[in-house]
Design an enzyme around this catalytic site. Sequence first.
Site, PDB file in Angstrom:
ATOM      1  N   TYR A 140       0.890  -1.055   0.186  1.00 50.85           N
ATOM      2  CA  TYR A 140       0.096  -0.152   0.013  1.00 50.85           C
ATOM      3  C   TYR A 140       0.796   1.374   0.077  1.00 50.85           C
ATOM      4  O   TYR A 140       0.676   2.121  -1.013  1.00 50.85           O
ATOM      5  CB  TYR A 140      -0.890   0.077   1.421  1.00 50.85           C
ATOM      6  CG  TYR A 140      -1.765   1.060   1.469  1.00 50.85           C
ATOM      7  CD1 TYR A 140      -1.487   2.030   2.530  1.00 50.85           C
ATOM      8  CD2 TYR A 140      -2.849   1.374   0.659  1.00 50.85           C
ATOM      9  CE1 TYR A 140      -2.258   3.115   2.641  1.00 50.85           C
ATOM     10  CE2 TYR A 140      -3.756   2.568   0.608  1.00 50.85           C
ATOM     11  CZ  TYR A 140      -3.569   3.347   2.005  1.00 50.85           C
ATOM     12  OH  TYR A 140      -4.120   4.171   2.253  1.00 50.85           O
ATOM     13  N   LYS A 187       1.549   4.308  -2.716  1.00 48.81           N
ATOM     14  CA  LYS A 187       1.305   5.574  -2.478  1.00 48.81           C
ATOM     15  C   LYS A 187       2.512   6.396  -2.819  1.00 48.81           C
ATOM     16  O   LYS A 187       2.390   7.626  -3.440  1.00 48.81           O
ATOM     17  CB  LYS A 187       1.048   5.711  -0.826  1.00 48.81           C
ATOM     18  CG  LYS A 187      -0.221   5.435  -0.384  1.00 48.81           C
ATOM     19  CD  LYS A 187      -1.316   5.961  -1.217  1.00 48.81           C
ATOM     20  CE  LYS A 187      -2.778   5.615  -0.607  1.00 48.81           C
ATOM     21  NZ  LYS A 187      -3.735   6.078  -1.461  1.00 48.81           N
TER      22      LYS A 187
HETATM   23  C1  VAH Z   1      -5.111   2.480   6.261  1.00 43.34           C
HETATM   24  N1  VAH Z   1      -7.001   3.946   6.665  1.00 43.34           N
HETATM   25  O1  VAH Z   1      -5.177   2.137   7.218  1.00 43.34           O
HETATM   26  C2  VAH Z   1      -5.801   3.641   5.815  1.00 43.34           C
HETATM   27  C3  VAH Z   1      -4.769   4.895   5.781  1.00 43.34           C
HETATM   28  C4  VAH Z   1      -2.905   5.794   7.505  1.00 43.34           C
HETATM   29  C5  VAH Z   1      -4.131   4.780   7.107  1.00 43.34           C
HETATM   30  O2  VAH Z   1      -3.851   4.826   4.837  1.00 43.34           O
HETATM   31  O3  VAH Z   1      -4.713   1.605   5.423  1.00 43.34           O
END
Ligand code: VAH
Length: 314
Positions: free
Chosen positions: A141, A145
């Site tokens: 993730y 980003k």
């Molecule tokens: C997550 N709610 O937990 C998101 C967010 C900083 C956390 O990016 O993946």
Amino acid sequence: KILVIGAVGQIGSDLVPALRKKYGKNNVIATGRRSQPSKKLRESGPFIYLDALDIDTLKKVVFENQIDVIYHFASVLSATGEKMPQTSWDLNINSLINVLEVGRRYGVKRIIWPSSIAAFGPTTPRENTPNDTILQPTTMYGVTKVSGELLLEYYYKKYGLDTRSMRLPGIISSETLPGGGTTDYAVAIYYEAIKQKKYTCFVKENTVLPMMYMPDCIKCMIDLMEADPSTLEHHVFNVTGMSFSAGELAAEIKKHIPEFEISYAPDFRQEIADSWPMSIDDSLARKEWNWQPSYDLGSMTEDMLEVLGKRLKT
Ligand code: VAH
């Protein structure tokens, strides 16, 4: 016209009504690909099925509706992303490159896409994390980003496309549950405190993370979108509302529900949380577009318990 991709998600569900109130319901087109929109969302203005991985449909929607601004929220979040990293890369990045490509070719004026504190990793200073610093995330993730931030910068420099991004902390809201995030405990705890008067938290008591209440997130989404481009020297901004530990959150809830019991059973999400900052320096956002959160742990907890209390009790 504004297009909101991923409108049925946690942020989209609150942002679409706010945008419709401000800009007129027919000027905000909400889209989703999987979850059914609520009756309220479907009846409050145009809602269409859209898979942002399908660039031909995306072109059609943008061209036929003369879209000026795109909010792109569709994404696999951090915890789910660790269960299916390849899908997470595919959905997060290929939908984003489609949005940037269609935006560039069809004269979209502005593209808003949320980055996250997940763009930071264990080598980043974890206290008062600066806007421009080391970005070595250890989740897929986070990789999407950082890659997304670089894509936004590239499309701005190469094509002059007005791209804007904010590194969101954990977002807490009462309208729609987040799906598959590491910060989801900070939302679930409110629901469980009301329903069960107890909650087993999946991070340790002393885990501190930056958070933001949804009304401040909505303000952030609209203020950055409306900011005069001549005042912006950055395209990616740190933003935060507050920082607190899971224990401090539980103690705040106990002020309202004294019998509330919390226990801790850290799971795989502990490692993700430990790789993220504990507090964020958002001074550049405050300086360049007057970012200013209004909620702290006390006022957020009061509001969350009041709104959820009404809905969950009936
Ligand atoms: C997550 N709610 O937990 C998101 C967010 C900083 C956390 O990016 O993946």
